[in-house]
Design a protein around this motif. Structure first.
Motif, PDB file in Angstrom:
ATOM      1  N   GLY A  40      98.534  -9.054  86.909  1.00 36.38           N
ATOM      2  CA  GLY A  40      97.147  -8.349  86.567  1.00 36.38           C
ATOM      3  C   GLY A  40      97.676  -8.301  85.335  1.00 36.38           C
ATOM      4  O   GLY A  40      96.787  -6.955  84.954  1.00 36.38           O
ATOM      5  N   LEU A  41      97.524  -8.988  84.194  1.00 40.47           N
ATOM      6  CA  LEU A  41      98.043  -8.417  82.666  1.00 40.47           C
ATOM      7  C   LEU A  41      97.238  -9.601  82.404  1.00 40.47           C
ATOM      8  O   LEU A  41      97.414 -10.764  82.957  1.00 40.47           O
ATOM      9  CB  LEU A  41      99.599  -8.494  82.691  1.00 40.47           C
ATOM     10  N   SER A  42      96.976  -9.755  81.111  1.00 37.51           N
ATOM     11  CA  SER A  42      96.054 -10.455  80.238  1.00 37.51           C
ATOM     12  C   SER A  42      96.627 -11.023  79.196  1.00 37.51           C
ATOM     13  O   SER A  42      97.712 -11.024  78.482  1.00 37.51           O
ATOM     14  CB  SER A  42      95.194  -9.509  79.459  1.00 37.51           C
ATOM     15  N   PRO A  43      97.485 -12.425  79.671  1.00 37.92           N
ATOM     16  CA  PRO A  43      98.167 -12.806  78.250  1.00 37.92           C
ATOM     17  C   PRO A  43      97.687 -12.959  77.438  1.00 37.92           C
ATOM     18  O   PRO A  43      98.985 -13.058  76.522  1.00 37.92           O
ATOM     19  CB  PRO A  43      98.002 -14.740  79.337  1.00 37.92           C
ATOM     20  N   PRO A  44      96.815 -12.983  76.080  1.00 40.50           N
ATOM     21  CA  PRO A  44      96.626 -12.842  75.119  1.00 40.50           C
ATOM     22  C   PRO A  44      97.039 -11.158  74.613  1.00 40.50           C
ATOM     23  O   PRO A  44      97.542 -11.303  73.476  1.00 40.50           O
ATOM     24  CB  PRO A  44      95.137 -13.136  75.246  1.00 40.50           C
ATOM     25  N   MET A  45      97.618 -10.489  75.739  1.00 40.18           N
ATOM     26  CA  MET A  45      97.062  -8.726  75.385  1.00 40.18           C
ATOM     27  C   MET A  45      99.000  -9.156  75.220  1.00 40.18           C
ATOM     28  O   MET A  45      99.649  -8.609  73.897  1.00 40.18           O
ATOM     29  CB  MET A  45      97.229  -8.378  75.835  1.00 40.18           C
ATOM     30  N   VAL A  46      99.511  -9.538  76.311  1.00 38.15           N
ATOM     31  CA  VAL A  46     101.191  -9.916  76.078  1.00 38.15           C
ATOM     32  C   VAL A  46     101.868 -10.964  75.342  1.00 38.15           C
ATOM     33  O   VAL A  46     103.146 -10.391  74.060  1.00 38.15           O
ATOM     34  CB  VAL A  46     102.052 -10.270  77.495  1.00 38.15           C
ATOM     35  N   LEU A  47     100.665 -11.856  74.367  1.00 40.54           N
ATOM     36  CA  LEU A  47     101.258 -13.080  73.600  1.00 40.54           C
ATOM     37  C   LEU A  47     100.843 -11.746  72.395  1.00 40.54           C
ATOM     38  O   LEU A  47     101.623 -12.242  71.219  1.00 40.54           O
ATOM     39  CB  LEU A  47     100.623 -13.667  73.789  1.00 40.54           C
ATOM     40  N   ALA A  48     100.203 -11.160  72.447  1.00 41.00           N
ATOM     41  CA  ALA A  48      99.530 -10.392  70.836  1.00 41.00           C
ATOM     42  C   ALA A  48     101.562  -9.481  70.827  1.00 41.00           C
ATOM     43  O   ALA A  48     101.938  -9.271  69.335  1.00 41.00           O
ATOM     44  CB  ALA A  48      98.573  -9.757  70.965  1.00 41.00           C
ATOM     45  N   ARG A  49     101.665  -8.694  71.958  1.00 40.46           N
ATOM     46  CA  ARG A  49     102.996  -7.673  71.881  1.00 40.46           C
ATOM     47  C   ARG A  49     104.015  -9.061  71.390  1.00 40.46           C
ATOM     48  O   ARG A  49     104.677  -7.815  70.695  1.00 40.46           O
ATOM     49  CB  ARG A  49     102.841  -6.815  73.091  1.00 40.46           C
ATOM     50  N   LEU A  50     104.326  -9.719  72.110  1.00 37.07           N
ATOM     51  CA  LEU A  50     105.475 -10.216  71.454  1.00 37.07           C
ATOM     52  C   LEU A  50     105.103 -11.134  70.075  1.00 37.07           C
ATOM     53  O   LEU A  50     106.557 -11.240  69.556  1.00 37.07           O
ATOM     54  CB  LEU A  50     105.273 -11.549  72.532  1.00 37.07           C
ATOM     55  N   ARG A  51     104.390 -11.088  69.876  1.00 32.50           N
ATOM     56  CA  ARG A  51     104.258 -11.423  68.806  1.00 32.50           C
ATOM     57  C   ARG A  51     104.480 -10.436  67.302  1.00 32.50           C
ATOM     58  O   ARG A  51     104.995 -10.816  66.198  1.00 32.50           O
ATOM     59  CB  ARG A  51     102.890 -12.615  68.044  1.00 32.50           C
ATOM     60  N   GLN A  52     104.014  -9.462  67.998  1.00 31.36           N
ATOM     61  CA  GLN A  52     104.006  -7.626  66.712  1.00 31.36           C
ATOM     62  C   GLN A  52     105.328  -7.767  66.936  1.00 31.36           C
ATOM     63  O   GLN A  52     105.476  -7.529  65.918  1.00 31.36           O
ATOM     64  CB  GLN A  52     102.919  -6.547  67.396  1.00 31.36           C
ATOM     65  N   LEU A  53     106.062  -7.731  67.446  1.00 29.15           N
ATOM     66  CA  LEU A  53     107.506  -7.564  67.824  1.00 29.15           C
ATOM     67  C   LEU A  53     108.825  -8.155  66.854  1.00 29.15           C
ATOM     68  O   LEU A  53     109.459  -8.203  66.593  1.00 29.15           O
ATOM     69  CB  LEU A  53     108.015  -7.470  69.580  1.00 29.15           C
ATOM     70  N   ILE A  54     108.154  -9.707  67.331  1.00 29.58           N
ATOM     71  CA  ILE A  54     109.258 -10.820  66.331  1.00 29.58           C
ATOM     72  C   ILE A  54     108.430 -10.735  65.349  1.00 29.58           C
ATOM     73  O   ILE A  54     109.471 -10.380  64.315  1.00 29.58           O
ATOM     74  CB  ILE A  54     108.322 -11.996  66.668  1.00 29.58           C
ATOM     75  N   THR A  55     107.672 -10.498  64.865  1.00 30.34           N
ATOM     76  CA  THR A  55     107.265 -10.261  63.354  1.00 30.34           C
ATOM     77  C   THR A  55     108.005  -8.854  62.946  1.00 30.34           C
ATOM     78  O   THR A  55     108.575  -9.023  61.420  1.00 30.34           O
ATOM     79  CB  THR A  55     105.661  -9.839  63.096  1.00 30.34           C
ATOM     80  N   SER A  56     107.456  -7.899  63.177  1.00 32.05           N
ATOM     81  CA  SER A  56     108.512  -6.230  62.431  1.00 32.05           C
ATOM     82  C   SER A  56     109.849  -7.353  62.901  1.00 32.05           C
ATOM     83  O   SER A  56     110.100  -6.566  62.183  1.00 32.05           O
ATOM     84  CB  SER A  56     107.901  -5.299  63.961  1.00 32.05           C
ATOM     85  N   GLU A  57     110.213  -7.817  63.478  1.00 34.68           N
ATOM     86  CA  GLU A  57     111.848  -7.968  63.892  1.00 34.68           C
ATOM     87  C   GLU A  57     112.003  -8.236  62.392  1.00 34.68           C
ATOM     88  O   GLU A  57     112.489  -8.506  62.063  1.00 34.68           O
ATOM     89  CB  GLU A  57     112.496  -8.713  64.861  1.00 34.68           C
ATOM     90  N   ASP A  58     111.524  -9.823  61.849  1.00 37.16           N
ATOM     91  CA  ASP A  58     111.328 -10.705  61.449  1.00 37.16           C
ATOM     92  C   ASP A  58     111.211  -9.774  59.915  1.00 37.16           C
ATOM     93  O   ASP A  58     112.141  -9.552  59.062  1.00 37.16           O
ATOM     94  CB  ASP A  58     110.193 -12.344  61.335  1.00 37.16           C
ATOM     95  N   ASN A  59     110.478  -8.909  59.918  1.00 37.75           N
ATOM     96  CA  ASN A  59     110.503  -7.966  58.358  1.00 37.75           C
ATOM     97  C   ASN A  59     111.880  -6.508  58.376  1.00 37.75           C
ATOM     98  O   ASN A  59     111.623  -6.251  56.936  1.00 37.75           O
ATOM     99  CB  ASN A  59     109.321  -7.674  58.846  1.00 37.75           C
ATOM    100  N   ASP A  60     112.148  -6.086  59.352  1.00 42.16           N
ATOM    101  CA  ASP A  60     113.611  -5.582  59.733  1.00 42.16           C
ATOM    102  C   ASP A  60     114.821  -5.776  58.590  1.00 42.16           C
ATOM    103  O   ASP A  60     115.465  -5.531  58.623  1.00 42.16           O
ATOM    104  CB  ASP A  60     113.045  -5.060  61.065  1.00 42.16           C
TER     105      ASP A  60
END
Length: 61
Positions: A40-60
């Motif tokens: 019952g989750l929105s795939p675009p929302m989940v993808l956005a969270r994953l991409r945000q995490l990956i981007t923030s990890e790369d910046n760290d």
């Protein structure tokens, strides 16, 4: 769309997001989109969270 195990292999830090959302990380190789719909989750929302995490990890680094 790739499967959850593929995400975890490429980006181990994404396990945190899958666990927070209650998504089965083994999921028998089903696509992320399939697993999201069945939870019952929105795939675009989940993808956005994953991409945000990956981007923030790369910046760290």
């Amino acid at each position: 769309m790739t499967s959850i195990p593929e995400w975890i292999i490429e980006y181990p830090e994404t396990t945190r997001v899958f666990n927070e959302l209650g998504l089965d990380t083994s999921c028998a190789g089903k696509s992320l989109q399939y697993v999201c719909h069945h939870q019952g989750l929105s795939p675009p929302m989940v993808l956005a969270r994953l991409r945000q995490l990956i981007t923030s990890e790369d910046n760290d680094v």
